[in-house]
Design an enzyme around this catalytic site. Structure first.
Site, PDB file in Angstrom:
ATOM      1  N   ARG A   1     -39.243  48.601  77.780  1.00 15.56           N
ATOM      2  CA  ARG A   1     -38.682  49.921  78.087  1.00 15.56           C
ATOM      3  C   ARG A   1     -39.669  51.361  78.154  1.00 15.56           C
ATOM      4  O   ARG A   1     -39.346  52.132  78.724  1.00 15.56           O
ATOM      5  CB  ARG A   1     -37.641  50.072  77.152  1.00 15.56           C
ATOM      6  CG  ARG A   1     -36.390  50.930  77.773  1.00 15.56           C
ATOM      7  CD  ARG A   1     -35.205  51.280  76.904  1.00 15.56           C
ATOM      8  NE  ARG A   1     -34.874  50.018  75.847  1.00 15.56           N
ATOM      9  CZ  ARG A   1     -34.957  50.227  74.737  1.00 15.56           C
ATOM     10  NH1 ARG A   1     -35.411  51.296  74.119  1.00 15.56           N
ATOM     11  NH2 ARG A   1     -34.614  49.201  73.647  1.00 15.56           N
TER      12      ARG A   1
ATOM     13  N   TYR B   1     -27.848  70.363  95.601  1.00 10.21           N
ATOM     14  CA  TYR B   1     -27.569  69.112  95.871  1.00 10.21           C
ATOM     15  C   TYR B   1     -26.416  68.618  95.278  1.00 10.21           C
ATOM     16  O   TYR B   1     -26.073  68.933  94.088  1.00 10.21           O
ATOM     17  CB  TYR B   1     -28.610  68.100  95.269  1.00 10.21           C
ATOM     18  CG  TYR B   1     -28.422  66.538  95.642  1.00 10.21           C
ATOM     19  CD1 TYR B   1     -28.736  66.344  97.142  1.00 10.21           C
ATOM     20  CD2 TYR B   1     -28.337  65.613  94.607  1.00 10.21           C
ATOM     21  CE1 TYR B   1     -28.811  64.791  97.405  1.00 10.21           C
ATOM     22  CE2 TYR B   1     -28.408  64.210  94.998  1.00 10.21           C
ATOM     23  CZ  TYR B   1     -28.619  64.074  96.334  1.00 10.21           C
ATOM     24  OH  TYR B   1     -28.586  62.721  96.722  1.00 10.21           O
TER      25      TYR B   1
ATOM     26  N   ASP C   1     -35.579  71.251  91.881  1.00 15.27           N
ATOM     27  CA  ASP C   1     -35.758  70.080  92.655  1.00 15.27           C
ATOM     28  C   ASP C   1     -36.625  70.248  93.953  1.00 15.27           C
ATOM     29  O   ASP C   1     -36.179  71.250  94.627  1.00 15.27           O
ATOM     30  CB  ASP C   1     -34.235  69.942  93.005  1.00 15.27           C
ATOM     31  CG  ASP C   1     -33.946  68.618  94.124  1.00 15.27           C
ATOM     32  OD1 ASP C   1     -34.939  68.164  94.611  1.00 15.27           O
ATOM     33  OD2 ASP C   1     -32.659  68.069  93.931  1.00 15.27           O
TER      34      ASP C   1
ATOM     35  N   LYS D   1     -37.450  59.609  98.190  1.00 19.99           N
ATOM     36  CA  LYS D   1     -37.767  60.277  99.534  1.00 19.99           C
ATOM     37  C   LYS D   1     -38.798  60.134  99.962  1.00 19.99           C
ATOM     38  O   LYS D   1     -39.565  59.311 100.335  1.00 19.99           O
ATOM     39  CB  LYS D   1     -37.284  61.752  99.536  1.00 19.99           C
ATOM     40  CG  LYS D   1     -35.730  61.837  99.010  1.00 19.99           C
ATOM     41  CD  LYS D   1     -34.674  61.056  99.735  1.00 19.99           C
ATOM     42  CE  LYS D   1     -33.309  61.094  99.169  1.00 19.99           C
ATOM     43  NZ  LYS D   1     -32.680  62.512  98.562  1.00 19.99           N
TER      44      LYS D   1
HETATM   45  C1  LIG Z   1     -31.992  62.497  97.537  1.00 15.40           C
HETATM   46  C2  LIG Z   1     -31.999  63.742  96.576  1.00 15.40           C
HETATM   47  C3  LIG Z   1     -31.765  63.634  95.219  1.00 15.40           C
HETATM   48  C4  LIG Z   1     -31.274  62.349  94.541  1.00 15.40           C
HETATM   49  O1  LIG Z   1     -32.331  61.389  94.632  1.00 15.40           O
HETATM   50  P1  LIG Z   1     -31.685  60.034  94.334  1.00 15.40           P
HETATM   51  O2  LIG Z   1     -32.802  59.134  94.154  1.00 15.40           O
HETATM   52  O3  LIG Z   1     -30.959  59.663  95.664  1.00 15.40           O
HETATM   53  O4  LIG Z   1     -30.826  59.949  93.174  1.00 15.40           O
HETATM   54  C5  LIG Z   1     -31.911  65.029  94.644  1.00 15.40           C
HETATM   55  N1  LIG Z   1     -32.106  66.030  95.386  1.00 15.40           N
HETATM   56  C6  LIG Z   1     -32.397  66.305  96.592  1.00 15.40           C
HETATM   57  C7  LIG Z   1     -32.666  67.333  97.244  1.00 15.40           C
HETATM   58  C8  LIG Z   1     -32.255  64.823  97.374  1.00 15.40           C
HETATM   59  O5  LIG Z   1     -32.444  64.807  98.729  1.00 15.40           O
END
Ligand SMILES: *Cc1c(COP(=O)(O)O)cnc(C)c1O
Length: 414
Positions: A78, A136, A208, A233
């Protein structure tokens, strides 16, 4: 492979390594960062250490390990293995620790987990969170769900507010979560201005930073305390792994690590391996995403059936001037407003051949999505008449992508 460190010596190792790559440009760093020879052994990439149990030599050795409880040291699955440590270290290096004070990175099984656990780590009942109105949707859902049940109030603010955010501060304001640009509507927030007033009031700032990543926007250097990326992403880049990361200063490190550990957060070594492999080519991919998305955005901007292109590098995008001042580039995700209703927008999307229809983005393939910004805000109102289409521009030939858009947009509705 050489035996990974079992004692505290890796800390020294880390520091000496750091000085060796201090002056390299981001494109060099992205290739070299985190490839510690103690972790890679004689091969190029840190191998996959697939394990729950880490074995000790004897009972005293185990007791010592428990006592140290350190980072980047074998303990139990972990707590990760060199596969995860190497990726985390690379992401920290990308935030330029020598100038930003970036101290460490935690990995999470999704971007949502990274955002929400960061919030949980810094907030307690009675606190007020300020959240950018273009955030988001799942971040809004967390604020209105679990945080609310815990007695934490969230107040949403206009992403274009700048230093006037100070007027929203109250005695209980504890943290600010921003998303710049917003991933549906692409407003660029004046982050340095907001961080400056937040610092005066001891308010923690979180960003973010999924759209730009630290490659285009070194968030900690701009004043952010906790920089969060949905690695799903661009870091992963191949639409096949879910992951999130957060990078922060020493000041918040222990607090965040403690909460993440208490909540049992761990990413699989196989996923960490794929994410690290993705990261190595991220600079090259981002440049192609950037060039193609810009070309397509300008092409759309000239069309009579397009009301507005929401791409931070175009003057029609709210906050464009701040993007120009602060960002080193733009990535492959943007929206445009089409004249007509959602039916027409859906007709266009359904007639595209090269763009997939689906969530997420940042992979090598193009995507198109009908989005509904009017459903996702409360502090501001969505004023546009037309329907909004979001495009993720992939690595296909840009002229093919334009030709595909042209045929779909020119097709009559029956
Ligand atoms: C996709 C996304 C997330 C979340 O990511 P996941 O890996 O899908 O949980 C957070 N912020 C933004 C801007 C995103 O496009």
């Amino acid at each position: 492979m050489s035996k990974p460190p079992k004692d505290g010596s890796n800390k020294e190792h880390k520091d000496s390594d750091k000085s060796a790559i201090d002056n390299s440009a981001p494109d060099t760093k992205i290739v070299t960062a985190g490839r510690d020879p103690e972790w890679t052994g004689p091969v190029v990439n840190t191998p996959v250490w697939r394990a729950s149990t880490h074995l000790y030599d004897n009972c005293a050795d185990l007791a010592d390990g428990v006592k140290r409880g350190g980072d980047e040291e074998f303990f139990y699955g972990r707590r990760g293995s060199p596969t995860q440590w190497s990726l985390a270290k690379a992401i920290t290096e990308m935030e330029s620790p020598e100038t930003s004070g970036a101290y460490g990175t935690l990995l999470f099984p999704s971007g949502v987990a990274a955002i929400n656990i960061a919030l949980l780590s810094v907030l307690k009942p009675g606190d007020v969170l300020l959240m950018s109105d273009n955030s988001y949707d799942p971040s809004r859902g967390f604020a209105n769900g679990l945080l609310k049940r815990m007695g934490i109030e969230t107040r949403f603010f206009d992403p274009l507010i700048g230093s006037a955010i100070e007027e929203l501060f109250c005695a209980n304001t504890k943290a600010i979560l921003m998303e710049s640009p917003g991933s549906l509507t692409f407003e660029i927030t004046d982050i340095p201005a907001i961080c400056a007033v937040a610092k005066k009031h001891n308010i923690i700032t979180l960003l973010d930073n999924t759209w730009a990543t630290s490659y285009f926007y070194p968030a900690l250097e701009k004043g952010i305390d906790i920089s969060i990326i949905a690695a799903t992403k661009y870091i992963v880049g191949h639409s096949d792994v879910m992951m999130g990361s957060l990078t922060t200063h020493e000041k918040y490190w222990l607090r965040l690590r403690k909460t993440a550990r208490q909540l049992g957060q761990v990413v699989s070594p196989d996923d960490a391996y794929l994410a690290a492999r993705g990261l190595r080519t991220m600079a090259a991919r981002l440049k192609t995403h950037e060039q193609s998305a810009l070309k397509i955005a300008h092409w759309l901007d000239k069309r009579d059936d397009v009301d507005k292109v929401l791409h931070p590098a175009l003057p029609s995008c709210p906050g464009h001037k701040i993007w120009k001042r602060d960002y080193k580039g733009s990535s492959g995700l943007f929206s445009f407003i089409i004249k007509g209703d959602k039916k027409r927008a859906a007709h266009i999307i359904d007639n595209l051949n090269l763009y997939g229809i689906g969530f997420s983005w940042g992979g090598f393939e193009s995507l198109a999505l009908l989005v509904h910004p009017e459903q996702n805000r409360s502090a501001t109102q969505w004023q546009e008449d037309g329907a909004v289409i979001r495009l993720q521009i992939g690595l296909e030939d840009c002229n093919d992508l334009i030709a595909d858009l042209a045929q779909a947009m020119n097709k009559e509705m029956k």
